[in-house]
Enzyme design. Structure first.
Site: not given
Lengths: 337, 523
Positions: A42, A72-73, A95-96, A98-100, A140
């Site tokens: 992203e 949309a991970e 992007q961070f 955390d979004f994994i 984050h």
């Protein structure tokens, strides 16, 4: 190796290279070397990524190789995985980190298991900024590495220096397995280092001795290596000679390095920024009990974050995180044995 | 433009459907003999979907089946013995016993991506396959299937969204077999046709009778050709019926008996046999020859599987990582100079012309909204026409169609160019669900006749033209009204100054230390 590889660029040695710059160099060099390497994520194109890690890639390599996606991970990891089936080597950015969690299923159930189950290697890298200490708040600042260390089929890297970041990322891109590459955002621009010349590679799965010592071993990784180094310098003034080992890779873990150091110093303190329960300190304690129990002169100690989400307010985060004082205090106690 | 099917193609469709069915019938017997390890998921009644769709792709194309798409595996070149050994967890199976059922793939020759139980996950994966194929210049199409159940997952949405944004050469077959385990479609999805959702992604879609193998084949063939021509992705909703329970353990008592009866009368293989006979494509002799060939092949392969050993226990520890056991290389079929600097370089500055309608369109949308009207504009533009399409069965949102149009001539024979021989004309279909199970606010005033779940509109030219117009202009509208989004809420830049490092100078000395100990790290 495929014949489409370009000659590795003979980069000269540089001074004052930040972590962000080191990671960018790794991607630039690998994309230049091998057209099978593509970047996906992203805002990694015109903007250059939230932390500017991928700055300059789009202009140089174009939209087919620097692929900007919707938010949309699952799609990012799924597409990276699908691309790798045709021999590409995608580097996906969270992007961070955390979004994994949004693509946890895709990584743990499909990517990690494909080679074991049906012989399909998935040579992708998933990289992103992780870690706290920058007041990013609970979404984050995470250190989610242990979810993945517990997943056979993945490799997990968490470097602490620019040179390691570059060398390990280049190795990760060339690895035939899915590699999760954690970049501690606190270190992105705070440390600078000399970058070795040429095609700088660091092997995956090897720890590094950052400071040799006789009295006590501190095992750590990522930003906490620096905290441990500061603690070691303070402890040296008190006459405690600390050995600091940087794990660099969490999966596979360098068991030999751990056992060798414990046999030398007979005392072990594990320091990590991840929370305590289920953190890698527990696993390391078990490894030491299996391999060097009779060499221990004291209990295996650990300094970690407390078992809470990462809080936002600086005073709360300070309490949550390990720091130099906490490490020094724990090492002092351990040294008494 | 697809050609009428040859006799050989017709016979192949029959052969693979029958092979699929006979293979599964044998596995049911093996299951009852306790020779199948784990579950057995029947595709009885859905053979036309697997075989018709997979027959429409080429060898170079990539597929990712679901667990019931055994027919697709067979068409793509998987021998029945692989299916037997997989289900029996034998060492000779493609996964050597590490996974069961149809969970296996082949990257090198057959271009099959293994299914995964987490439904929907293959949609982004196959989008990636399609994107990689395009990047490498291989001119391939990626095709996968999803059920009515799996179409509710987040991965479905994320994957289809990315495929649409990337205009990937990707075909998604939405296999609506009416049931997600024990939950009927009407309890999962408040739209009458799952293909309705394609409009929201800005992609083309069609609806096809999943028990008519020629219709499935032609429809898929058209979609694959569109994708190969760079006009993808495409979605095809295939209406069919799962004639057994979710797996062998499930007697499917929740299915109304009338529903089974209706679909049994539309058995895809029986229908196709009749079609082949009525159109004199085969005779009794050909049929018995094909059936004997199937019987013989399955005898040999079943025996092979039964005679095969189980894997040695310690094999469980092998193969987690690729330690050089695979040679990974990308096959570029385009000039390398296009994808490497300086040829790959671009000007990254966005210009107003990157937003096709500029600011004018956004302004008109806002004006319309201020006038108290819905932002959904009535279609105005003339759609593109695909004059060369054999069956450009475009699909529009039925909620926006007068009911009378939907029902116009439901049983009319197909006017569009078809194979040399016309397929079985669809029969009028009785209602399957009570009408009140669907929420259709915009249609409330329309008088309701008997519902026709499929075989309606798309086969009627008048309907098709209107439908096409509406779909195209709605899609166009969606693209044009894009207003540049504001910043991403995820963006975050650390602001706090360094604390520990700056004062101790540890970073600097550390750097040296790190460099010095580099080579001997780990010992």
């Amino acid at each position: 190796m495929a014949s489409h590889f370009a000659t590795p660029t003979a980069a000269p040695a540089q001074t004052g290279v930040t972590m962000v710059e080191a990671i960018r160099q790794a991607m630039m060099e690998e994309m230049q070397r091998d057209p099978a390497v593509v970047a996906i994520g992203e805002d990694i194109g015109a903007y250059g990524g939230a932390f500017k890690v991928t700055d300059g890639l789009l202009a140089k390599f174009g939209r087919e190789r620097v692929i900007e996606t919707p938010i949309a991970e699952t799609a990012i990891i799924g597409a990276a995985c699908g691309m790798s089936f045709l021999g590409l080597r995608p580097v996906a950015e969270m992007q961070f980190i955390d979004f994994i969690a949004c693509c946890f299923n895709q990584i743990t159930n499909f990517v990690a298991k494909s080679h074991y189950l049906w012989g399909a290697p998935v040579p992708i890298v998933v990289r992103g900024p992780s870690g706290g200490g920058v007041h990013g708040g609970p979404f984050h600042s995470a250190n989610p590495e242990m979810y993945f260390v517990h997943t056979p089929g993945l490799k997990v890297i968490y470097p602490s220096t620019p040179a390691d970041a570059k060398g390990l990322l280049k190795s990760a891109i060339r690895d035939n397995n899915p590699v999760l590459f954690f970049e501690h955002k606190y270190l992105y621009r705070r440390i600078k280092e000399e970058m070795p010349a040429g095609d700088h590679l660091v092997p995956i799965g090897k720890a590094a001795i950052r400071r040799e010592g006789r009295d006590l071993t501190i095992l750590s990784y990522a930003a906490m290596v620096h905290t441990s180094m500061e603690a070691a310098e303070q402890l040296a003034k008190e006459g405690i000679d600390v050995e600091v080992i940087d794990l660099r890779t969490l999966l596979p873990l360098d068991r030999d390095a751990i056992i060798t150091s414990v046999k030398k110093t007979n005392k072990l303190l594990v320091v990590h920024e991840d929370t305590k329960t289920g953190g890698i300190a527990g696993e390391i304690a078990a490894i030491v009990c299996e391999g060097a129990f009779e060499d221990l002169d004291g209990p295996i100690a650990r300094v970690t974050a407390i078992d809470t989400p990462v809080p936002y307010s600086p005073t709360l985060e300070e309490y949550f995180m390990p720091n130099t004082e906490k490490v020094v205090a724990a090492a002092r106690e351990l040294a008494k044995y | 433009m697809s050609q009428p099917l040859t006799r050989e193609q017709h016979l192949n469709l029959y052969y693979y459907m029958q092979l699929n069915r006979q293979l599964e019938e044998r596995m049911v017997r093996l299951f009852r003999q306790n020779k199948i390890v784990g579950g057995l998921y029947s595709s009885l009644g859905q053979e036309a979907v697997s075989v018709g769709t997979a027959s429409a792709v080429e060898k170079r194309d990539w597929i990712a089946p679901m667990i019931r798409n055994i027919g697709a595996l067979l068409v793509k070149g998987v021998p029945p013995r692989d299916i037997f050994t997989q289900h029996m967890a034998k060492y000779t199976s493609p996964t050597k016993g590490k996974d069961g059922t149809s969970h296996f793939g082949d990257l090198k020759d057959l271009h099959i991506v293994s299914p995964i139980s987490m439904l929907g996950d293959l949609i982004p994966v196959m989008t990636g396959v399609a994107m990689a194929g395009r990047y490498l210049g291989q001119n391939i199409v990626a095709l996968t299937w999803i059920g009515d159940g799996g179409s509710s997952t987040g991965a479905f949405h994320e994957g289809l969204g990315l495929a649409a944004a990337q205009k990937a050469p990707f075909v998604l077959i939405v296999e609506n077999n009416q049931w997600a385990y024990s939950t009927p479609v009407s309890r999962q999805v408040p739209v009458k046709n799952l293909a309705d959702r394609a409009v929201a992604y800005g992609i083309q879609s069609s609806i096809v009778d999943g028990n008519d193998v020629v219709a499935v084949f032609n429809n898929t063939k058209y979609a694959v050709e569109e994708c190969r021509a760079g006009r993808g992705p495409r979605l095809i909703e295939v209406k069919t019926m799962r004639m057994r329970g979710h797996a062998q353990h499930d007697p499917a008592e929740y299915v109304p008996k009338e529903m089974f009866d209706f679909w049994k009368s539309r058995d895809p293989i029986v229908l196709y046999e009749k079609f082949l006979t009525d159109n004199k494509i085969w005779d009794a002799k050909t049929k018995s020859e094909l059936d004997a060939k199937i019987e013989k092949l399955l005898d040999v392969d079943q025996q092979f599987a039964e005679d095969s050993p189980m894997p040695p226990p310690e094999f469980a520890a092998e193969g987690v990582y690729c330690d050089g056991c695979h040679d990974i290389s990308a096959e570029f079929k385009r000039p390398m100079s296009e994808v490497t600097p300086p040829g790959s370089g671009i000007d990254i500055t966005y210009k107003l012309s990157d937003f096709p309608a500029g600011m004018g369109d956004a302004a008109s949308v806002l004006k319309s909204a201020n006038g108290g009207h819905s932002q959904h504009q009535k279609p105005q533009q003339k759609p593109q026409q695909h004059a060369d399409a054999p069956r450009p069965v475009l699909h529009a949102n039925p909620a926006r169609q007068p009911n009378t149009v939907q029902q116009a001539k439901p049983a009319q024979p197909q006017p569009a160019p078809r194979p040399a021989v016309a397929p079985v004309p669809p029969k009028p279909v009785p209602p399957i669900y009570p009408e009140d199970e669907f929420v259709e606010p915009e249609r409330a005033a329309e008088p309701e006749g008997p519902r026709v779940p499929f075989g309606r509109g798309p086969k009627d030219k008048a309907f098709r033209d209107t439908a096409e117009a509406k779909v195209y202009s709605r899609v166009q509208k969606g693209r044009n009204s894009a207003v540049p989004a504001n910043g991403n809420s995820k963006n975050f830049t650390p602001k706090s100054p360094a604390k520990n490092f700056s004062k101790s100078g540890g970073a600097k000395s550390f750097g040296k230390q790190g460099g010095k100990s580099q080579g001997k790290g780990g010992r």
